[in-house]
Design a protein around this motif. Structure first.
Motif, short mmCIF file in Angstrom:
data_model
loop_
_atom_site.label_atom_id
_atom_site.label_comp_id
_atom_site.label_asym_id
_atom_site.label_seq_id
_atom_site.Cartn_x
_atom_site.Cartn_y
_atom_site.Cartn_z
N MET A 76 41.40 68.41 45.10
CA MET A 76 40.69 67.14 45.26
C MET A 76 41.56 66.22 46.11
O MET A 76 42.72 65.96 45.77
CB MET A 76 40.39 66.50 43.91
N THR A 77 41.03 65.75 47.23
CA THR A 77 41.77 64.94 48.19
C THR A 77 41.52 63.46 47.95
O THR A 77 40.38 63.05 47.71
CB THR A 77 41.34 65.29 49.62
N THR A 78 42.58 62.65 48.03
CA THR A 78 42.46 61.20 47.93
C THR A 78 42.75 60.57 49.28
O THR A 78 43.78 60.86 49.90
CB THR A 78 43.41 60.62 46.87
N VAL A 79 41.85 59.72 49.74
CA VAL A 79 42.00 58.99 51.01
C VAL A 79 42.05 57.51 50.68
O VAL A 79 41.18 57.00 49.98
CB VAL A 79 40.83 59.28 51.96
N ARG A 80 43.08 56.81 51.16
CA ARG A 80 43.22 55.39 50.87
C ARG A 80 42.85 54.56 52.09
O ARG A 80 43.47 54.70 53.15
CB ARG A 80 44.64 55.07 50.41
N ILE A 81 41.86 53.70 51.93
CA ILE A 81 41.42 52.81 53.00
C ILE A 81 41.25 51.41 52.41
O ILE A 81 40.17 51.08 51.88
CB ILE A 81 40.11 53.30 53.64
N PRO A 82 42.30 50.58 52.43
CA PRO A 82 42.18 49.23 51.88
C PRO A 82 41.07 48.45 52.58
O PRO A 82 41.05 48.37 53.81
CB PRO A 82 43.56 48.62 52.15
N LEU A 83 40.17 47.89 51.81
CA LEU A 83 39.00 47.24 52.41
C LEU A 83 39.20 45.75 52.64
O LEU A 83 38.65 45.20 53.59
CB LEU A 83 37.78 47.47 51.52
N ASP A 84 39.96 45.08 51.78
CA ASP A 84 40.18 43.65 51.97
C ASP A 84 41.24 43.41 53.04
O ASP A 84 42.31 44.04 53.00
CB ASP A 84 40.65 43.00 50.66
N PRO A 85 40.98 42.50 53.98
CA PRO A 85 41.96 42.21 55.05
C PRO A 85 43.08 41.30 54.56
O PRO A 85 43.21 40.15 54.98
CB PRO A 85 41.10 41.55 56.13
N VAL A 86 43.90 41.83 53.66
CA VAL A 86 45.00 41.05 53.07
C VAL A 86 45.97 40.59 54.17
O VAL A 86 46.26 41.34 55.10
CB VAL A 86 45.75 41.90 52.02
N GLY A 87 46.44 39.36 54.04
CA GLY A 87 47.40 38.84 55.01
C GLY A 87 46.78 38.18 56.21
O GLY A 87 47.51 37.71 57.10
N THR A 88 45.47 38.12 56.27
CA THR A 88 44.79 37.49 57.40
C THR A 88 44.32 36.09 57.01
O THR A 88 44.16 35.78 55.82
CB THR A 88 43.56 38.31 57.82
N PRO A 89 44.05 35.23 58.00
CA PRO A 89 43.47 33.92 57.69
C PRO A 89 42.14 34.05 56.93
O PRO A 89 41.84 33.23 56.07
CB PRO A 89 43.26 33.30 59.08
N PHE A 90 41.38 35.08 57.26
CA PHE A 90 40.12 35.32 56.56
C PHE A 90 40.37 35.49 55.07
O PHE A 90 39.68 34.87 54.25
CB PHE A 90 39.44 36.58 57.10
N TYR A 91 41.34 36.30 54.71
CA TYR A 91 41.61 36.58 53.31
C TYR A 91 42.05 35.31 52.58
O TYR A 91 41.58 35.04 51.47
CB TYR A 91 42.68 37.66 53.20
N GLU A 92 42.92 34.55 53.21
CA GLU A 92 43.39 33.32 52.58
C GLU A 92 42.24 32.34 52.38
O GLU A 92 42.14 31.68 51.34
CB GLU A 92 44.48 32.68 53.44
N ARG A 93 41.35 32.25 53.37
CA ARG A 93 40.22 31.34 53.28
C ARG A 93 39.27 31.73 52.18
O ARG A 93 38.87 30.90 51.35
CB ARG A 93 39.48 31.31 54.63
N TRP A 94 38.94 33.02 52.09
CA TRP A 94 37.95 33.46 51.11
C TRP A 94 38.51 33.60 49.71
O TRP A 94 37.76 33.53 48.73
CB TRP A 94 37.28 34.75 51.59
N GLN A 95 39.81 33.72 49.58
CA GLN A 95 40.39 33.65 48.24
C GLN A 95 40.12 32.29 47.61
O GLN A 95 39.85 32.19 46.42
CB GLN A 95 41.90 33.89 48.31
N LYS A 96 40.15 31.25 48.44
CA LYS A 96 39.90 29.90 47.94
C LYS A 96 38.42 29.68 47.66
O LYS A 96 38.06 28.92 46.76
CB LYS A 96 40.41 28.87 48.95
N ILE A 97 37.56 30.34 48.44
CA ILE A 97 36.12 30.12 48.28
C ILE A 97 35.58 30.87 47.07
O ILE A 97 34.91 30.29 46.21
CB ILE A 97 35.37 30.55 49.55
N ASP A 98 35.82 32.19 47.01
CA ASP A 98 35.26 32.96 45.89
C ASP A 98 36.17 34.07 45.40
O ASP A 98 35.74 34.94 44.65
CB ASP A 98 33.88 33.53 46.26
N ASN A 99 37.46 34.03 45.83
CA ASN A 99 38.43 35.04 45.42
C ASN A 99 37.97 36.45 45.78
O ASN A 99 38.40 37.42 45.17
CB ASN A 99 38.70 34.95 43.91
N LEU A 100 37.12 36.55 46.82
CA LEU A 100 36.54 37.82 47.24
C LEU A 100 35.99 38.59 46.03
O LEU A 100 36.21 39.78 45.87
CB LEU A 100 37.57 38.66 48.01
#
Length: 235
Positions: A76-100
């Motif tokens: 069984m193979t595991t593939v990791r693809i982080p979906l949240d753009p952590v470290g970006t201005p987008f992430y910081e902005r949306w953490q404040k809005i709805d914590n994604l």
């Protein structure tokens, strides 16, 4: 009647596991959504294997991952693809809005950071033969976003997508309580009400904004990968 329509899977150790087969044109046994499989027991992993799972797509960042309670089956193979753009201005902005943590951010991430979503779709399309499981932590938000994209590409209705999204709140209720969280459905409803929308309206709007397969092709999915995706999901 259970809106899961018999799609729910009993894999020991996890509570939020369901096959997307039967929604839109998706066939049973193609893709399964769930919470992080960390708690799956040996028999839980055996049940996943028996269901045909050969690939697991993990949508979390590395620092969220914890050791599994039981080893994953060899093969069984595991593939990791982080979906949240952590470290970006987008992430910081949306953490404040709805914590994604609500469907409110879905249209924005699809517009501003579609690449990880398409990368996850590609991983599913090009996985080895067998069923593909995809998950984040609780199987609600990032998992819900990828499920929405897959289901929309397969012709599922907004009503089907909404009903499937809502199932997670009930399935994860006990887990949320263990973590000391309150009623998460009420919390998300309250958050969206503050933006003059609802879960149903937000998801319907997101589905309506996606033109398929153009969204996937315009953001890096090849024609060959699109054909592979269709073959995996619908044949």
């Amino acid at each position: 009647m259970d809106v899961a329509g018999g799609r729910e899977l009993a894999w020991d150790g996890c509570v939020n596991v369901r096959d997307l087969g039967g929604l839109g044109r998706i066939r049973p046994g193609a893709v399964v959504r769930m919470e992080a499989p960390t708690r799956l027991s040996e028999s839980g992993w055996a049940a996943a294997w028996a269901h045909g799972v050969r690939t697991v797509v993990d949508l979390r960042h590395a620092d969220e991952c914890r050791p599994d309670v039981a080893p994953r089956p060899p093969g069984m193979t595991t593939v990791r693809i982080p979906l949240d753009p952590v470290g970006t201005p987008f992430y910081e902005r949306w953490q404040k809005i709805d914590n994604l943590a609500s469907p409110l951010y879905y249209p924005a991430v699809l517009a501003e950071h579609p690449e990880p979503v398409v990368a996850a779709v590609r991983a599913i399309a090009t996985a080895a033969p067998g069923c593909v499981v995809f998950h984040c932590a609780g199987g609600k938000d990032r998992t819900g976003l990828l499920a929405l994209v897959l289901l929309t590409s397969a012709g599922a209705t907004p009503e089907e997508i909404i009903a499937d999204y809502l199932l997670t709140f009930e399935r994860m209720r006990r887990r949320y309580a263990e973590l000391g969280f309150g009623d998460q459905l009420a919390a998300v409803n309250e958050r969206l009400a503050g933006h003059d929308t609802t879960i149903a309206a937000s998801l319907t709007s997101t589905v309506g904004s996606l033109t398929m397969p153009d969204f996937l092709l315009d953001n890096g999915l090849s024609e060959a990968d699109l054909a592979a995706l269709r073959a995996r999901l619908t044949t």
